[in-house]
Design an enzyme around this catalytic site. Structure first.
Site, PDB file in Angstrom:
ATOM      1  N   ARG A 167       0.934  -1.297   0.033  1.00  0.00           N
ATOM      2  CA  ARG A 167      -0.249   0.055   0.154  1.00  0.00           C
ATOM      3  C   ARG A 167       0.849   1.268  -0.088  1.00  0.00           C
ATOM      4  O   ARG A 167       0.367   2.036   0.658  1.00  0.00           O
ATOM      5  CB  ARG A 167      -0.914   0.156   1.018  1.00  0.00           C
ATOM      6  CG  ARG A 167      -1.982  -0.846   1.161  1.00  0.00           C
ATOM      7  CD  ARG A 167      -2.755  -0.860  -0.045  1.00  0.00           C
ATOM      8  NE  ARG A 167      -3.671  -2.184  -0.214  1.00  0.00           N
ATOM      9  CZ  ARG A 167      -3.211  -3.214  -0.722  1.00  0.00           C
ATOM     10  NH1 ARG A 167      -1.982  -3.089  -1.166  1.00  0.00           N
ATOM     11  NH2 ARG A 167      -4.017  -4.321  -0.570  1.00  0.00           N
ATOM     12  N   SER A 260     -10.745   0.392   3.125  1.00  0.00           N
ATOM     13  CA  SER A 260     -10.217   0.029   4.273  1.00  0.00           C
ATOM     14  C   SER A 260      -9.495   1.563   4.905  1.00  0.00           C
ATOM     15  O   SER A 260      -8.694   2.202   4.238  1.00  0.00           O
ATOM     16  CB  SER A 260      -8.907  -0.848   4.182  1.00  0.00           C
ATOM     17  OG  SER A 260      -9.596  -2.046   3.705  1.00  0.00           O
ATOM     18  N   GLU A 374      -4.849   4.346   5.763  1.00  0.00           N
ATOM     19  CA  GLU A 374      -4.839   4.269   4.284  1.00  0.00           C
ATOM     20  C   GLU A 374      -5.135   5.329   3.435  1.00  0.00           C
ATOM     21  O   GLU A 374      -4.453   5.730   2.561  1.00  0.00           O
ATOM     22  CB  GLU A 374      -5.298   2.878   4.121  1.00  0.00           C
ATOM     23  CG  GLU A 374      -5.037   2.462   2.739  1.00  0.00           C
ATOM     24  CD  GLU A 374      -5.657   1.296   2.116  1.00  0.00           C
ATOM     25  OE1 GLU A 374      -5.678   0.210   2.839  1.00  0.00           O
ATOM     26  OE2 GLU A 374      -6.416   1.190   1.032  1.00  0.00           O
TER      27      GLU A 374
HETATM   28  C1  LIG Z   1     -15.535   1.042  -1.681  1.00  0.00           C
HETATM   29  C2  LIG Z   1     -13.900   1.166  -1.658  1.00  0.00           C
HETATM   30  C3  LIG Z   1     -13.223  -0.172  -1.910  1.00  0.00           C
HETATM   31  C4  LIG Z   1     -11.674   0.125  -1.883  1.00  0.00           C
HETATM   32  N1  LIG Z   1     -10.932  -1.028  -1.944  1.00  0.00           N
HETATM   33  C5  LIG Z   1      -9.923  -1.048  -2.434  1.00  0.00           C
HETATM   34  C6  LIG Z   1      -8.962  -2.290  -2.437  1.00  0.00           C
HETATM   35  O1  LIG Z   1      -9.580  -3.377  -2.468  1.00  0.00           O
HETATM   36  N2  LIG Z   1      -7.487  -2.066  -2.552  1.00  0.00           N
HETATM   37  C7  LIG Z   1      -7.178  -0.646  -2.603  1.00  0.00           C
HETATM   38  O2  LIG Z   1      -5.947  -0.836  -2.718  1.00  0.00           O
HETATM   39  N3  LIG Z   1      -7.583   0.322  -2.546  1.00  0.00           N
HETATM   40  C8  LIG Z   1      -9.033   0.412  -2.363  1.00  0.00           C
HETATM   41  N4  LIG Z   1      -9.689   1.260  -2.198  1.00  0.00           N
HETATM   42  C9  LIG Z   1      -9.172   2.627  -2.228  1.00  0.00           C
HETATM   43  C10 LIG Z   1      -9.115   3.327  -3.631  1.00  0.00           C
HETATM   44  O3  LIG Z   1      -9.992   3.003  -4.423  1.00  0.00           O
HETATM   45  C11 LIG Z   1      -7.877   3.325  -4.219  1.00  0.00           C
HETATM   46  O4  LIG Z   1      -6.839   3.768  -3.520  1.00  0.00           O
HETATM   47  C12 LIG Z   1      -8.026   4.013  -5.518  1.00  0.00           C
HETATM   48  O5  LIG Z   1      -6.605   3.868  -6.193  1.00  0.00           O
HETATM   49  C13 LIG Z   1      -7.903   5.617  -5.350  1.00  0.00           C
HETATM   50  O6  LIG Z   1      -8.362   6.221  -6.664  1.00  0.00           O
HETATM   51  P1  LIG Z   1      -8.640   7.565  -6.900  1.00  0.00           P
HETATM   52  O7  LIG Z   1      -8.677   7.981  -8.532  1.00  0.00           O
HETATM   53  O8  LIG Z   1     -10.268   7.493  -6.336  1.00  0.00           O
HETATM   54  O9  LIG Z   1      -7.768   8.449  -6.001  1.00  0.00           O
HETATM   55  P2  LIG Z   1      -8.278   9.831  -5.178  1.00  0.00           P
HETATM   56  O10 LIG Z   1      -8.895   9.224  -3.797  1.00  0.00           O
HETATM   57  O11 LIG Z   1      -8.599  10.632  -5.956  1.00  0.00           O
HETATM   58  O12 LIG Z   1      -6.644  10.210  -4.872  1.00  0.00           O
HETATM   59  C14 LIG Z   1      -5.966   9.617  -3.674  1.00  0.00           C
HETATM   60  C15 LIG Z   1      -4.479  10.235  -3.805  1.00  0.00           C
HETATM   61  O13 LIG Z   1      -3.954  10.016  -4.876  1.00  0.00           O
HETATM   62  C16 LIG Z   1      -3.470  11.243  -5.371  1.00  0.00           C
HETATM   63  N5  LIG Z   1      -3.663  10.995  -6.814  1.00  0.00           N
HETATM   64  C17 LIG Z   1      -4.888  10.724  -7.734  1.00  0.00           C
HETATM   65  N6  LIG Z   1      -4.743  10.775  -8.818  1.00  0.00           N
HETATM   66  C18 LIG Z   1      -3.161  11.224  -9.021  1.00  0.00           C
HETATM   67  C19 LIG Z   1      -2.582  11.265 -10.350  1.00  0.00           C
HETATM   68  N7  LIG Z   1      -2.990  11.254 -11.501  1.00  0.00           N
HETATM   69  N8  LIG Z   1      -1.229  11.902  -9.981  1.00  0.00           N
HETATM   70  C20 LIG Z   1      -0.920  12.127  -8.558  1.00  0.00           C
HETATM   71  N9  LIG Z   1      -1.502  11.778  -7.585  1.00  0.00           N
HETATM   72  C21 LIG Z   1      -2.775  11.330  -7.693  1.00  0.00           C
HETATM   73  C22 LIG Z   1      -4.473  12.158  -5.045  1.00  0.00           C
HETATM   74  O14 LIG Z   1      -3.774  13.586  -4.807  1.00  0.00           O
HETATM   75  C23 LIG Z   1      -4.562  11.675  -3.283  1.00  0.00           C
HETATM   76  O15 LIG Z   1      -3.436  11.887  -2.589  1.00  0.00           O
HETATM   77  C24 LIG Z   1     -11.236   1.531  -1.923  1.00  0.00           C
HETATM   78  C25 LIG Z   1     -12.007   2.539  -1.920  1.00  0.00           C
HETATM   79  C26 LIG Z   1     -13.437   2.285  -1.605  1.00  0.00           C
HETATM   80  C27 LIG Z   1     -14.054   3.744  -1.574  1.00  0.00           C
END
Ligand SMILES: Cc1cc2nc3c(=O)[nH]c(=O)nc-3n(C[C@H](O)[C@H](O)[C@H](O)COP(=O)(O)OP(=O)(O)OC[C@H]3O[C@@H](n4cnc5c(N)ncnc54)[C@H](O)[C@@H]3O)c2cc1C
Length: 382
Positions: A167, A260, A374
């Site tokens: 992670r 999580s 996380e």
């Molecule tokens: C219901 C649910 C289930 C989930 N299950 C999992 C799982 O099984 N495994 C897991 O690992 N995660 C899980 N997650 C967490 C999440 O989905 C992941 O971490 C996902 O990759 C986040 O993507 P996002 O586009 O929503 O990022 P955001 O929430 O928009 O951003 C997260 C972080 O990344 C940065 N960021 C985003 N895009 C970029 C970019 N292009 N360049 C630089 N920085 C960037 C942002 O600035 C921020 O700091 C879950 C979340 C939810 C709500």
């Protein structure tokens, strides 16, 4: 095309938790050039910049964000090479992750099928090396193309340069490191590298990668390391995730989370022995008699499920915090906004962070273990 720019946009509508106050400036960036220009302009005048994907790993403060939010809205999936060994595919940061997984499974491309149902965009997947059910993106990422804020150039980082771990990655660890402006960068939450695209190497195979996750292997009737049709793995993963509230569903408040909330702590021998001693004392038995779940984590260390520690510390499923913040009724690790976001019974960001703090402190007191959040906290801290 000029990007779409708005002011005072409430970020609750852009996070899966449904919390977060207004962004002073909000830009919808539809091309790499627009993403880079917005970040570069913000950096030039020392303004905080937050790069936003699907908002599924973010907790934004009720006060909002004082600078520019750059919402990545780029698109494009292209095959770089297709040979006997497999397919190399380059994907824009703004593509939806789960849609990509579905498409790869349908096309007989193996390597990311266990990551079905994870919300968010492709560009965020390397940030915390997303993983689930025995797979992590680090296993298939070939390279990450990113805007380097420090050098003001576009860089291509090979897999080995991404610093992937459980992670985490060099992208996550670089938060706060760029330009030595610690205060600004802590507020900004986005690190030195702004991901523009990710290249994956997938094998052409109708069967999945070896299934290494016990619960998934059992559901599929596959032995440990067995291989089953890609589509079966995807369906089984989605069914398991739904049963835990881990697939977004507007009708299910248990899915209004950031996934999580805590990572599973990795403990050395001494720390693990201490957890066993404390668990035994709590159960009124000898240390040798208590069973604390754990898994090998390399270097002689073990990973202990955060959910187990949280439950043993007295925070069960459905545990209520203040306002609409509570632990999901389906998954101990997910903190949810139970009410209507921004409406009756809806949680504030402060109440969610307050619940997380209460759990973190409770586990520390019971087991001497420090849980780490996380999701990325913006304008808030535990
Ligand atoms: C219901 C649910 C289930 C989930 N299950 C999992 C799982 O099984 N495994 C897991 O690992 N995660 C899980 N997650 C967490 C999440 O989905 C992941 O971490 C996902 O990759 C986040 O993507 P996002 O586009 O929503 O990022 P955001 O929430 O928009 O951003 C997260 C972080 O990344 C940065 N960021 C985003 N895009 C970029 C970019 N292009 N360049 C630089 N920085 C960037 C942002 O600035 C921020 O700091 C879950 C979340 C939810 C709500």
């Amino acid at each position: 095309m000029t990007p779409i720019v708005r002011e005072q946009v409430v970020l609750a509508g852009y996070t899966t938790l449904g919390v977060g106050g207004p962004a002073a400036r909000f830009v919808e960036a539809g091309s790499d050039e627009q993403v880079i220009a917005e970040v570069r302009d913000g950096d030039a005048v020392g303004e905080p910049v937050l790069v936003l994907g699907g908002g599924s790993n973010l907790v934004v403060a009720d006060e909002g964000f004082p600078g520019t939010v750059v919402h990545v809205a780029t698109s494009g999936v292209s095959i770089v090479s297709d040979d006997d060994g497999g397919v190399t595919v380059a994907v824009a940061a703004g593509e939806d992750w789960d849609v990509l997984v579905e498409r790869c499974v349908a096309d007989g491309l193996c390597g990311i099928e266990c990551l079905a149902g994870i919300p968010g965009l492709v560009g965020a997947t390397p940030i915390q090396n997303v993983g689930a059910y025995g797979q992590e993106v680090s296993e298939t990422v070939v390279a990450v193309r990113a805007y380097d804020r420090l050098r003001d150039t576009i860089a291509t980082l090979a897999n080995a340069e991404c610093g992937f771990g459980y992670r985490t990655s060099a992208f996550k660890r670089s938060v706060g490191a760029q330009r030595g402006r610690a205060a600004l960068d802590a507020a900004a939450a986005t690190g030195r590298f702004v991901v523009l695209g990710v290249t994956f190497r997938l094998s052409r195979n109708p069967l999945s990668a070896p299934v290494r996750y016990g619960e998934l292997a059992r559901v599929l009737g596959a032995g440990d390391g067995g291989r089953v049709p890609l589509a079966d793995v995807r369906s089984a993963v989605l069914a398991l995730r739904r049963s835990k509230g881990m697939v977004l569903d507007p009708a299910d408040p248990d899915t209004r989370s950031a996934g999580s909330f805590f990572t599973n702590p990795v403990l050395d021998d001494g720390q693990f022995a201490d957890v066993r001693r404390r668990a035994a004392a709590r159960a009124g038995s000898a240390a040798g008699e208590v069973s604390v779940p754990h898994y090998p984590a390399g270097d002689g260390k073990v990973k202990v499920p955060a959910a187990w520690l949280i439950e043993q510390a007295g925070f069960g499923k459905g545990y209520p915090g203040d306002g609409g913040a509570r632990i999901s009724s389906k998954h101990t690790l997910a903190l949810i906004n139970h009410g209507a976001p921004g409406g009756p019974g809806g949680a504030s960001s402060a109440s969610l962070v307050g619940l997380a703090r209460e759990i973190r402190n409770g586990v520390r007191q019971a087991f001497g273990v420090e849980l780490i959040n996380e999701p990325v906290l913006v304008g808030a801290e535990l």
